[in-house]
Motif scaffolding. Sequence first.
Motif, PDB file in Angstrom:
ATOM      1  N   HIS A   1       7.577   4.788   9.673  1.00 10.33           N
ATOM      2  CA  HIS A   1       8.703   4.557   8.773  1.00 10.33           C
ATOM      3  C   HIS A   1       8.266   3.558   7.698  1.00 10.33           C
ATOM      4  O   HIS A   1       7.568   2.585   8.006  1.00 10.33           O
ATOM      5  CB  HIS A   1       9.892   3.960   9.526  1.00 10.33           C
ATOM      6  CG  HIS A   1      10.408   4.815  10.654  1.00 10.33           C
ATOM      7  ND1 HIS A   1      10.660   6.160  10.519  1.00 10.33           N
ATOM      8  CD2 HIS A   1      10.728   4.492  11.927  1.00 10.33           C
ATOM      9  CE1 HIS A   1      11.118   6.637  11.663  1.00 10.33           C
ATOM     10  NE2 HIS A   1      11.164   5.655  12.545  1.00 10.33           N
ATOM     11  N   HIS A   2       8.699   3.784   6.472  1.00  5.72           N
ATOM     12  CA  HIS A   2       8.346   2.860   5.387  1.00  5.72           C
ATOM     13  C   HIS A   2       9.620   2.306   4.732  1.00  5.72           C
ATOM     14  O   HIS A   2      10.371   3.072   4.117  1.00  5.72           O
ATOM     15  CB  HIS A   2       7.514   3.571   4.317  1.00  5.72           C
ATOM     16  CG  HIS A   2       6.162   4.013   4.780  1.00  5.72           C
ATOM     17  ND1 HIS A   2       5.205   3.144   5.271  1.00  5.72           N
ATOM     18  CD2 HIS A   2       5.590   5.244   4.814  1.00  5.72           C
ATOM     19  CE1 HIS A   2       4.112   3.822   5.578  1.00  5.72           C
ATOM     20  NE2 HIS A   2       4.325   5.103   5.326  1.00  5.72           N
TER      21      HIS A   2
ATOM     22  N   CYS B   1       6.318  -0.531  -0.457  1.00  8.21           N
ATOM     23  CA  CYS B   1       6.643  -0.548   0.959  1.00  8.21           C
ATOM     24  C   CYS B   1       6.646  -1.996   1.425  1.00  8.21           C
ATOM     25  O   CYS B   1       5.763  -2.781   1.089  1.00  8.21           O
ATOM     26  CB  CYS B   1       5.617   0.248   1.759  1.00  8.21           C
ATOM     27  SG  CYS B   1       5.901   0.107   3.543  1.00  8.21           S
TER      28      CYS B   1
ATOM     29  N   ASN C   1       6.181  -3.034   4.424  1.00  9.79           N
ATOM     30  CA  ASN C   1       5.120  -3.369   5.382  1.00  9.79           C
ATOM     31  C   ASN C   1       4.044  -4.057   4.565  1.00  9.79           C
ATOM     32  O   ASN C   1       3.441  -3.460   3.668  1.00  9.79           O
ATOM     33  CB  ASN C   1       4.562  -2.115   6.052  1.00  9.79           C
ATOM     34  CG  ASN C   1       3.475  -2.451   7.068  1.00  9.79           C
ATOM     35  OD1 ASN C   1       2.536  -3.174   6.758  1.00  9.79           O
ATOM     36  ND2 ASN C   1       3.612  -1.924   8.263  1.00  9.79           N
TER      37      ASN C   1
ATOM     38  N   HIS D   1       0.748  -2.264   4.394  1.00 11.92           N
ATOM     39  CA  HIS D   1       0.796  -1.049   3.586  1.00 11.92           C
ATOM     40  C   HIS D   1       0.800  -1.402   2.099  1.00 11.92           C
ATOM     41  O   HIS D   1       0.111  -0.777   1.293  1.00 11.92           O
ATOM     42  CB  HIS D   1       2.044  -0.232   3.927  1.00 11.92           C
ATOM     43  CG  HIS D   1       2.087   0.225   5.352  1.00 11.92           C
ATOM     44  ND1 HIS D   1       3.130   0.951   5.862  1.00 11.92           N
ATOM     45  CD2 HIS D   1       1.209   0.055   6.376  1.00 11.92           C
ATOM     46  CE1 HIS D   1       2.897   1.210   7.150  1.00 11.92           C
ATOM     47  NE2 HIS D   1       1.746   0.668   7.484  1.00 11.92           N
TER      48      HIS D   1
ATOM     49  N   MET E   1       0.381   0.691  -1.309  1.00  9.63           N
ATOM     50  CA  MET E   1       1.646   1.420  -1.336  1.00  9.63           C
ATOM     51  C   MET E   1       2.657   0.677  -2.211  1.00  9.63           C
ATOM     52  O   MET E   1       3.663   0.150  -1.741  1.00  9.63           O
ATOM     53  CB  MET E   1       2.166   1.624   0.092  1.00  9.63           C
ATOM     54  CG  MET E   1       3.263   2.673   0.167  1.00  9.63           C
ATOM     55  SD  MET E   1       3.726   3.086   1.858  1.00  9.63           S
ATOM     56  CE  MET E   1       2.609   4.453   2.168  1.00  9.63           C
TER      57      MET E   1
HETATM   58 CU   LIG Z   1       4.863   1.245   4.788  1.00 12.36          CU
END
Ligand SMILES: [Cu+2]
Length: 467
Positions: free
Chosen positions: A402-403, A450, A452, A455, A460
């Motif tokens: 999941h992002h 994102c 995260n 990430h 990202m």
């Molecule tokens: Cu992510």
Amino acid sequence: MTTRRQFLRLAGLGAGLVALGGCAGGMPAPPGLTVPLGAGEVGIDLAGTRATTWGYGGTVPGPEIRLRAGETLRVPLTNALPEPTTVHWHGISLVNPMDGTPGLTQPPIDPGASFEYAFAVPDAGTHWYHAHSGHQLDRGLYGALVVEPAAEELAYDREYTLLLDDWRDGLDAAPAGGHAGHGSPPGGSGAFGGTDAAEDPGGPDRVSFGGRSYALMLVNARPPADPAIFEVRRGDRVRLRVVNAAADTGFRFAIDGHPLTVTHSDGMAVRPVTVDAIRIGMGERYDVLVDAAVPGAWQIGVLAEGKTGFGRAVLRHTDAPATAAPPADARPAELDGRLLTYDDLVATGPSRVPEAGVPDRTYALTLRGTDIDVAGLAPGEPLPVHHGEWVRVTVRNEGAHHHPVHLHGHHFQLTTAGRPRKDTAVVAARGGELAFDWRADNPGEWMIHCHNHYHMEDGMMRTISYR
Ligand SMILES: [Cu+2]
């Protein structure tokens, strides 16, 4: 009994904040707030284990900053870290030069240097601040930023802020200060692309938000063996402001014996909806109301979504005879109960974009590998917008995690029926899709990425550029 107003004042004093202007005895709220902050090395105690990490103001979490919507926040930041840093004010639609995106809105603040952040906070709500350089967010560089409305519409007796985090610093043999103290990817490879089997103990419906493993899940920097205790009295209505400050972990949150009435998502009001549990991605916030009806000491469970890890805090009645904390690993049954979804969220405030019609501009984003692909644009090319446009962003997630996608400098509205306003939205793994609309009303260069942190650092992220 401590009134809510008294509690807030006490909480503010405890955080060592400096208010500008007079605020004694019923005077109007001060016009602004100055909070000098140092970013530097901090020692914390994890149930008897001393750990060294990086934090703000000598504490983890950093001091809770509170002011009123429309006021100006000034934060002279001094960087005592051994590497450059910036601070991002997550959830604040602020002026672009104060957004804290290194290399985009400001040069990084060098070690030993200072920078004064100064900006008005237009929107009330539960927001937060955190480092936006390198992997600093995976340490203790975060704190709550609570913006109170001119007039509070919710009725409650007391409130607490809960910052959820995944934690490794100081818990392995590696010396503090390097990347060895951060979350480790399984198998020693990058966080992307590996199999999910090792990190997916709950089965196919329990996908994770990131592949790194952590020794502890913390609530307000307290481990399960030495939990944060939130004291309540029978009959209290309690407001909890829940922030996911983790770098790589989404959480499922529930309280034993207590339904959650969700009132705000990412600081923005929604029609109150009562559920058993919420799932909260990195960067997201939920405000919930809880009625302390049954005396006892109740487990607040914080379950790492799709990977190993469980954190907890305790909701304790001070006027109950039995107040021993539950076992550290006791999981509220509500974690498996009715889970809030975005379809449950119905905005109560005015809409900033039309309910129907065709947006002025639409971007189609695909999360793939470590990138955000944008239809019609070259890799890395900024996404142009013009001031005043109604912009729609669609996001498809082709990855195995999941992002949570975060837009800087704006709140968007999901295109779900309830049109909730948010600034961070989780796009489900393996083909999940969502769309959101926003008004391009805050010129500058803004990131969409994102949340995260690994990430993001792997690429990202994209830039939205006003033309
Ligand atoms: Cu992510």
